[in-house]
Scaffold this motif. Sequence first.
Motif, PDB file in Angstrom:
ATOM      1  N   PRO A   4       4.571   7.218  -7.046  1.00  0.00           N
ATOM      2  CA  PRO A   4       4.242   6.321  -8.162  1.00  0.00           C
ATOM      3  C   PRO A   4       5.235   5.179  -8.300  1.00  0.00           C
ATOM      4  O   PRO A   4       4.862   4.058  -8.610  1.00  0.00           O
ATOM      5  CB  PRO A   4       4.285   7.269  -9.377  1.00  0.00           C
ATOM      6  CG  PRO A   4       3.911   8.611  -8.809  1.00  0.00           C
ATOM      7  CD  PRO A   4       4.538   8.635  -7.441  1.00  0.00           C
ATOM      8  N   LEU A   7       4.477   2.691  -5.717  1.00  0.00           N
ATOM      9  CA  LEU A   7       3.271   1.970  -6.119  1.00  0.00           C
ATOM     10  C   LEU A   7       3.614   0.852  -7.087  1.00  0.00           C
ATOM     11  O   LEU A   7       3.194  -0.288  -6.912  1.00  0.00           O
ATOM     12  CB  LEU A   7       2.294   2.944  -6.782  1.00  0.00           C
ATOM     13  CG  LEU A   7       1.162   2.338  -7.617  1.00  0.00           C
ATOM     14  CD1 LEU A   7       0.196   1.563  -6.735  1.00  0.00           C
ATOM     15  CD2 LEU A   7       0.441   3.416  -8.394  1.00  0.00           C
ATOM     16  N   THR A  63     -10.302   9.722  -4.036  1.00  0.00           N
ATOM     17  CA  THR A  63      -9.183   9.385  -4.919  1.00  0.00           C
ATOM     18  C   THR A  63      -9.469   9.832  -6.354  1.00  0.00           C
ATOM     19  O   THR A  63     -10.635   9.988  -6.748  1.00  0.00           O
ATOM     20  CB  THR A  63      -8.916   7.871  -4.926  1.00  0.00           C
ATOM     21  OG1 THR A  63      -9.986   7.203  -5.618  1.00  0.00           O
ATOM     22  CG2 THR A  63      -8.804   7.322  -3.510  1.00  0.00           C
ATOM     23  N   ARG A  68     -10.489   2.552  -4.466  1.00  0.00           N
ATOM     24  CA  ARG A  68      -9.312   2.247  -3.661  1.00  0.00           C
ATOM     25  C   ARG A  68      -9.184   0.725  -3.575  1.00  0.00           C
ATOM     26  O   ARG A  68     -10.178   0.020  -3.439  1.00  0.00           O
ATOM     27  CB  ARG A  68      -9.421   2.841  -2.257  1.00  0.00           C
ATOM     28  CG  ARG A  68      -8.140   2.685  -1.444  1.00  0.00           C
ATOM     29  CD  ARG A  68      -8.211   3.458  -0.138  1.00  0.00           C
ATOM     30  NE  ARG A  68      -8.294   4.888  -0.356  1.00  0.00           N
ATOM     31  CZ  ARG A  68      -7.254   5.672  -0.612  1.00  0.00           C
ATOM     32  NH1 ARG A  68      -6.037   5.148  -0.687  1.00  0.00           N
ATOM     33  NH2 ARG A  68      -7.415   6.963  -0.795  1.00  0.00           N
ATOM     34  N   GLU A  89       0.086  -1.821   2.176  1.00  0.00           N
ATOM     35  CA  GLU A  89       0.694  -0.968   1.153  1.00  0.00           C
ATOM     36  C   GLU A  89      -0.195  -0.864  -0.084  1.00  0.00           C
ATOM     37  O   GLU A  89      -0.413   0.219  -0.623  1.00  0.00           O
ATOM     38  CB  GLU A  89       2.067  -1.516   0.772  1.00  0.00           C
ATOM     39  CG  GLU A  89       2.840  -0.654  -0.216  1.00  0.00           C
ATOM     40  CD  GLU A  89       3.200   0.706   0.362  1.00  0.00           C
ATOM     41  OE1 GLU A  89       3.023   1.700  -0.384  1.00  0.00           O
ATOM     42  OE2 GLU A  89       3.631   0.788   1.524  1.00  0.00           O
ATOM     43  N   TRP A  90      -0.721  -1.993  -0.553  1.00  0.00           N
ATOM     44  CA  TRP A  90      -1.580  -1.976  -1.741  1.00  0.00           C
ATOM     45  C   TRP A  90      -2.911  -1.296  -1.456  1.00  0.00           C
ATOM     46  O   TRP A  90      -3.484  -0.656  -2.332  1.00  0.00           O
ATOM     47  CB  TRP A  90      -1.798  -3.411  -2.233  1.00  0.00           C
ATOM     48  CG  TRP A  90      -0.517  -4.040  -2.645  1.00  0.00           C
ATOM     49  CD1 TRP A  90       0.202  -3.787  -3.778  1.00  0.00           C
ATOM     50  CD2 TRP A  90       0.246  -4.987  -1.901  1.00  0.00           C
ATOM     51  NE1 TRP A  90       1.358  -4.533  -3.789  1.00  0.00           N
ATOM     52  CE2 TRP A  90       1.414  -5.282  -2.658  1.00  0.00           C
ATOM     53  CE3 TRP A  90       0.057  -5.644  -0.679  1.00  0.00           C
ATOM     54  CZ2 TRP A  90       2.380  -6.185  -2.226  1.00  0.00           C
ATOM     55  CZ3 TRP A  90       1.021  -6.547  -0.254  1.00  0.00           C
ATOM     56  CH2 TRP A  90       2.167  -6.801  -1.019  1.00  0.00           C
ATOM     57  N   ARG A  92      -3.561   1.289   0.010  1.00  0.00           N
ATOM     58  CA  ARG A  92      -3.501   2.752  -0.039  1.00  0.00           C
ATOM     59  C   ARG A  92      -3.711   3.273  -1.466  1.00  0.00           C
ATOM     60  O   ARG A  92      -3.869   4.467  -1.676  1.00  0.00           O
ATOM     61  CB  ARG A  92      -2.142   3.249   0.469  1.00  0.00           C
ATOM     62  CG  ARG A  92      -1.856   2.929   1.923  1.00  0.00           C
ATOM     63  CD  ARG A  92      -0.580   3.630   2.371  1.00  0.00           C
ATOM     64  NE  ARG A  92      -0.280   3.305   3.749  1.00  0.00           N
ATOM     65  CZ  ARG A  92       0.636   2.430   4.137  1.00  0.00           C
ATOM     66  NH1 ARG A  92       1.342   1.791   3.221  1.00  0.00           N
ATOM     67  NH2 ARG A  92       0.855   2.193   5.407  1.00  0.00           N
ATOM     68  N   GLN A  93      -3.676   2.395  -2.447  1.00  0.00           N
ATOM     69  CA  GLN A  93      -3.662   2.816  -3.846  1.00  0.00           C
ATOM     70  C   GLN A  93      -5.065   2.969  -4.427  1.00  0.00           C
ATOM     71  O   GLN A  93      -6.019   2.343  -3.975  1.00  0.00           O
ATOM     72  CB  GLN A  93      -2.864   1.808  -4.676  1.00  0.00           C
ATOM     73  CG  GLN A  93      -1.513   1.413  -4.077  1.00  0.00           C
ATOM     74  CD  GLN A  93      -0.638   2.592  -3.713  1.00  0.00           C
ATOM     75  OE1 GLN A  93      -0.702   3.654  -4.355  1.00  0.00           O
ATOM     76  NE2 GLN A  93       0.176   2.423  -2.688  1.00  0.00           N
ATOM     77  N   ASP A  94      -5.156   3.786  -5.483  1.00  0.00           N
ATOM     78  CA  ASP A  94      -6.457   4.020  -6.122  1.00  0.00           C
ATOM     79  C   ASP A  94      -6.626   3.198  -7.395  1.00  0.00           C
ATOM     80  O   ASP A  94      -7.480   3.503  -8.234  1.00  0.00           O
ATOM     81  CB  ASP A  94      -6.660   5.513  -6.410  1.00  0.00           C
ATOM     82  CG  ASP A  94      -5.726   6.049  -7.489  1.00  0.00           C
ATOM     83  OD1 ASP A  94      -4.678   5.430  -7.757  1.00  0.00           O
ATOM     84  OD2 ASP A  94      -6.054   7.109  -8.069  1.00  0.00           O
ATOM     85  N   SER A  97      -1.073  -1.065 -10.972  1.00  0.00           N
ATOM     86  CA  SER A  97       0.080  -0.540 -11.685  1.00  0.00           C
ATOM     87  C   SER A  97      -0.117  -0.559 -13.207  1.00  0.00           C
ATOM     88  O   SER A  97      -0.603  -1.552 -13.759  1.00  0.00           O
ATOM     89  CB  SER A  97       1.316  -1.370 -11.341  1.00  0.00           C
ATOM     90  OG  SER A  97       2.399  -1.037 -12.186  1.00  0.00           O
ATOM     91  N   GLU A 172      -2.862   5.710 -17.196  1.00  0.00           N
ATOM     92  CA  GLU A 172      -3.151   5.935 -15.791  1.00  0.00           C
ATOM     93  C   GLU A 172      -4.573   6.450 -15.609  1.00  0.00           C
ATOM     94  O   GLU A 172      -5.044   7.321 -16.343  1.00  0.00           O
ATOM     95  CB  GLU A 172      -2.148   6.920 -15.197  1.00  0.00           C
ATOM     96  CG  GLU A 172      -0.733   6.368 -15.125  1.00  0.00           C
ATOM     97  CD  GLU A 172       0.234   7.296 -14.414  1.00  0.00           C
ATOM     98  OE1 GLU A 172      -0.172   8.441 -14.098  1.00  0.00           O
ATOM     99  OE2 GLU A 172       1.376   6.892 -14.167  1.00  0.00           O
ATOM    100  N   ALA A 242      -4.112   2.746 -11.617  1.00  0.00           N
ATOM    101  CA  ALA A 242      -3.926   3.832 -10.662  1.00  0.00           C
ATOM    102  C   ALA A 242      -3.622   5.137 -11.382  1.00  0.00           C
ATOM    103  O   ALA A 242      -2.935   5.160 -12.416  1.00  0.00           O
ATOM    104  CB  ALA A 242      -2.783   3.503  -9.710  1.00  0.00           C
TER     105      ALA A 242
END
Length: 246
Positions: A4, A7, A63, A68, A89-90, A92-94, A97, A172, A242
């Motif tokens: 986290p 992220l 996710t 995603r 990198e971004w 990969r996130q669900d 921030s 979140e 996320a």
Amino acid sequence: MPTPRRLRLAVSALVTVSAVLLGSGAAAAPPAPAANRSCDPIDPAACLLPFPNDYFTVPDRSTPTGKRVRFAASAMPANVLGVPIDPAEWNRQDGFSPGSPILARVPGLDATRTRIAPVTDVARSLAPDAPIVLLDARTGRRTPYWAELDAHAAGNPDRQVLIIRPAVALTEGARYVVGLRGMRDGDGALIPAPMAFRSYVTGAGLDRRDPRAPQMKRILADLTRAGVKRHSLYLAWDFTVAAGTV
């Protein structure tokens, strides 16, 4: 696997880079939406705007949020050699921030004439007629914030980014809706909504097969339930925070 904290840092870095490039007129900037289908067509100001934005996500049942992030390399800010930032990198996130500032660009916007809530009067952001509405789509509750124009671009107002800063950490995994209305210029005149966004509001000139139409309909319905008249909107979009467990 990104943590986290990683992220938050990654998304914060993207926001910072984008804000600097968009606001200061640096040597390189994101491509124009008209030339790039990876950009959000509702905001012709610049690619990646408005941000954060579920337009830049895809469904993913694996996710926690069911989404995603998917930034195209062609949509990313580039350096002076024309090399874009790597979005891996971004992607990969669900979601985005929970501490990310919210960015949009409204050419000619005057924050004082528009009566945007400043850091000294956060309570104004929850007024019934507040020009910026930040809404938790599930609960229907308004989220307090303060907002400002990017001071780094004060000498170039048509390139100034509007920065909306939530006054509390966003939940979140939650979906939020942002609505901008009653945007005014230095003379106090209303700034007309971008044509592409206006088509979703009125239906005029909208392709019935437009794949984004159902989501825009949902966004407008969320804002209507919160007391925001759709025809008063300059711009509206949504984003998912996320879940922090990807």
